[in-house]
Design a protein around this motif. Structure first.
Motif, short mmCIF file in Angstrom:
data_model
loop_
_atom_site.label_atom_id
_atom_site.label_comp_id
_atom_site.label_asym_id
_atom_site.label_seq_id
_atom_site.Cartn_x
_atom_site.Cartn_y
_atom_site.Cartn_z
N PRO A 46 -8.32 7.79 -1.18
CA PRO A 46 -8.16 7.90 -2.63
C PRO A 46 -7.03 6.46 -2.53
CG PRO A 46 -6.94 9.31 -1.72
CD PRO A 46 -7.57 8.31 -0.19
N ASP A 47 -6.85 6.08 -4.07
CA ASP A 47 -6.17 4.96 -4.93
C ASP A 47 -4.60 5.83 -4.13
OD1 ASP A 47 -4.18 3.71 -6.33
OD2 ASP A 47 -4.98 4.67 -8.16
N LEU A 48 -3.89 5.23 -3.61
CA LEU A 48 -2.63 5.66 -3.50
C LEU A 48 -1.56 6.30 -4.50
CD1 LEU A 48 -2.11 3.95 -0.42
CD2 LEU A 48 -3.16 6.17 -0.04
N SER A 49 -1.60 5.63 -5.90
CA SER A 49 -0.86 5.67 -7.12
C SER A 49 -0.62 6.96 -7.18
CB SER A 49 -0.41 4.81 -7.90
OG SER A 49 -1.75 4.79 -8.35
N ARG A 50 -1.92 7.68 -7.02
CA ARG A 50 -1.88 9.04 -7.54
C ARG A 50 -1.67 10.31 -6.86
NH1 ARG A 50 -6.74 11.37 -7.45
NH2 ARG A 50 -7.53 9.58 -5.44
N PHE A 51 -0.82 10.31 -6.13
CA PHE A 51 -0.40 10.88 -4.79
C PHE A 51 1.29 11.43 -5.43
CE2 PHE A 51 -4.10 10.02 -3.80
CZ PHE A 51 -4.92 11.34 -3.40
N ASP A 52 1.76 12.99 -4.87
CA ASP A 52 3.53 12.63 -4.79
C ASP A 52 3.44 13.26 -3.89
OD1 ASP A 52 3.28 13.72 -7.67
OD2 ASP A 52 2.10 15.56 -7.07
N PHE A 72 -4.73 -0.19 7.86
CA PHE A 72 -4.62 0.69 6.35
C PHE A 72 -3.00 0.51 5.70
CE2 PHE A 72 -4.05 3.97 3.50
CZ PHE A 72 -4.22 4.18 2.53
N VAL A 73 -2.12 0.71 6.80
CA VAL A 73 -0.92 1.00 7.01
C VAL A 73 -0.22 -0.66 6.87
CG1 VAL A 73 1.16 1.59 8.13
CG2 VAL A 73 -0.46 2.90 8.38
N ARG A 74 -0.88 -1.52 7.03
CA ARG A 74 -0.52 -2.64 7.29
C ARG A 74 -0.29 -3.34 5.46
NH1 ARG A 74 -1.61 -3.38 12.32
NH2 ARG A 74 0.10 -2.84 13.72
N THR A 75 -2.00 -2.97 5.07
CA THR A 75 -2.80 -3.40 3.70
C THR A 75 -2.01 -2.76 2.89
OG1 THR A 75 -4.50 -3.74 4.51
CG2 THR A 75 -4.46 -3.71 2.52
N HIS A 76 -1.33 -1.19 3.03
CA HIS A 76 -0.77 -0.51 1.65
C HIS A 76 0.62 -0.25 1.75
CE1 HIS A 76 -5.00 -0.26 1.32
NE2 HIS A 76 -4.91 0.35 -0.07
N ARG A 77 1.61 -1.32 2.61
CA ARG A 77 3.00 -1.03 3.15
C ARG A 77 3.67 -1.01 2.27
NH1 ARG A 77 2.42 -6.15 5.85
NH2 ARG A 77 3.44 -7.50 4.80
N ASP A 78 3.85 -1.41 0.87
CA ASP A 78 4.11 -1.08 -0.02
C ASP A 78 3.93 -0.34 -1.27
OD1 ASP A 78 5.49 -4.20 0.60
OD2 ASP A 78 3.92 -5.25 -1.47
N LYS A 82 7.17 3.40 -1.53
CA LYS A 82 7.66 3.47 -2.55
C LYS A 82 7.01 5.12 -2.62
CE LYS A 82 6.90 -0.54 -4.51
NZ LYS A 82 5.66 -1.36 -5.48
N SER A 83 6.72 5.61 -1.58
CA SER A 83 6.02 7.21 -1.57
C SER A 83 6.78 7.55 -0.54
CB SER A 83 4.55 6.81 -1.38
OG SER A 83 3.50 6.36 -1.92
N ASP A 84 6.47 9.43 -0.58
CA ASP A 84 7.07 9.95 0.74
C ASP A 84 5.82 10.20 1.24
OD1 ASP A 84 9.14 10.37 -0.97
OD2 ASP A 84 7.94 12.67 -2.06
N ALA A 114 6.87 0.22 15.40
CA ALA A 114 6.67 -0.50 14.00
C ALA A 114 5.62 -0.05 12.72
CB ALA A 114 5.81 -2.37 14.92
N LEU A 115 5.06 0.23 13.58
CA LEU A 115 4.20 0.69 11.77
C LEU A 115 5.03 1.95 10.77
CD1 LEU A 115 0.65 1.83 13.05
CD2 LEU A 115 1.37 -0.08 11.17
N CYS A 116 6.30 2.52 11.96
CA CYS A 116 6.84 3.46 11.09
C CYS A 116 7.85 2.54 10.20
CB CYS A 116 7.19 4.92 11.76
SG CYS A 116 6.10 5.83 12.62
N GLU A 117 8.45 1.68 10.91
CA GLU A 117 9.67 0.70 10.14
C GLU A 117 8.65 0.31 9.55
OE1 GLU A 117 11.72 -2.26 12.90
OE2 GLU A 117 11.78 -0.41 14.37
#
Length: 184
Positions: A46-52, A72-78, A82-84, A114-117
């Motif tokens: 889903p769209d990540l902006s909706r989640f706490d 997915f992690v690389r594409t949505h890293r920004d 900004k999220s928990d 590296a993904l975690c970083e």
């Protein structure tokens, strides 16, 4: 005044089903605490902006997340930065015993580190999965035994998984519940 429930995304990549089962278990525990949870694989995320809070999990192959999870992690890293975020993996490492096996099992693979970083999760946790002897080459079985693999079958530690998801729930301020059920 009614408060909005905490919204959490649990997104996973699975190869043989163990990771999906763990993601479902985590989601069920958070729902029991009153959270609104959306569970999906990475391809239908889903769209990540909706989640706490966002929980990401993947099976490990070749000491890395599955390709869909890594991409997915690389594409949505920004967005993820900004999220928990919490991350987990499912593989054989946590099931290894003996001096060599425990040492290898406690190491975070470089590609996963590296993904975690990249996204700076609150926590990363490896869990053991389900490993069957059938269909595994004798060479792979020998290496598994040499590294301290003691048995085959369901190697998941449901208590450790519940403890981790409880830590996430507390971090998000979810209410305590009496979770008496244990996963089969």
């Amino acid at each position: 005044m009614e408060t909005k429930p905490t919204c959490i995304a649990v997104i996973y990549a699975t190869a043989q089903g163990s990771t999906r089962d763990i993601a479902e278990f985590i989601a069920a525990g958070l729902i029991d605490r009153g959270a609104h949870v959306e569970l999906s694989d990475f391809e239908h995320a889903p769209d990540l902006s909706r989640f706490d809070g966002i929980i990401l999990g993947s099976a490990i192959h070749n000491r890395d997340y599955l390709p869909a999870a890594s991409a997915f992690v690389r594409t949505h890293r920004d967005e993820l930065r900004k999220s928990d975020v919490w991350m987990f993996s499912v593989g054989l490492g946590p099931a290894l015993r003996g001096p060599i096996g425990r040492r290898i099992g406690n190491m975070v693979p470089k590609k996963i580190a590296a993904l975690c970083e990249t996204v700076s999760p609150w926590d990363y946790r490896p869990f053991a999965g389900h490993y069957e002897r059938i269909g595994v080459s004798w060479q792979a079985r020998a290496i598994y035994r040499l590294m301290g693999g003691a048995r085959y079958g369901d190697l998941r530690n449901w208590h450790a998984i519940r403890t981790w998801s409880t830590m996430i729930a507390q971090s998000l301020g979810l209410p305590n519940t009496n979770l008496a059920t244990i996963h089969p």
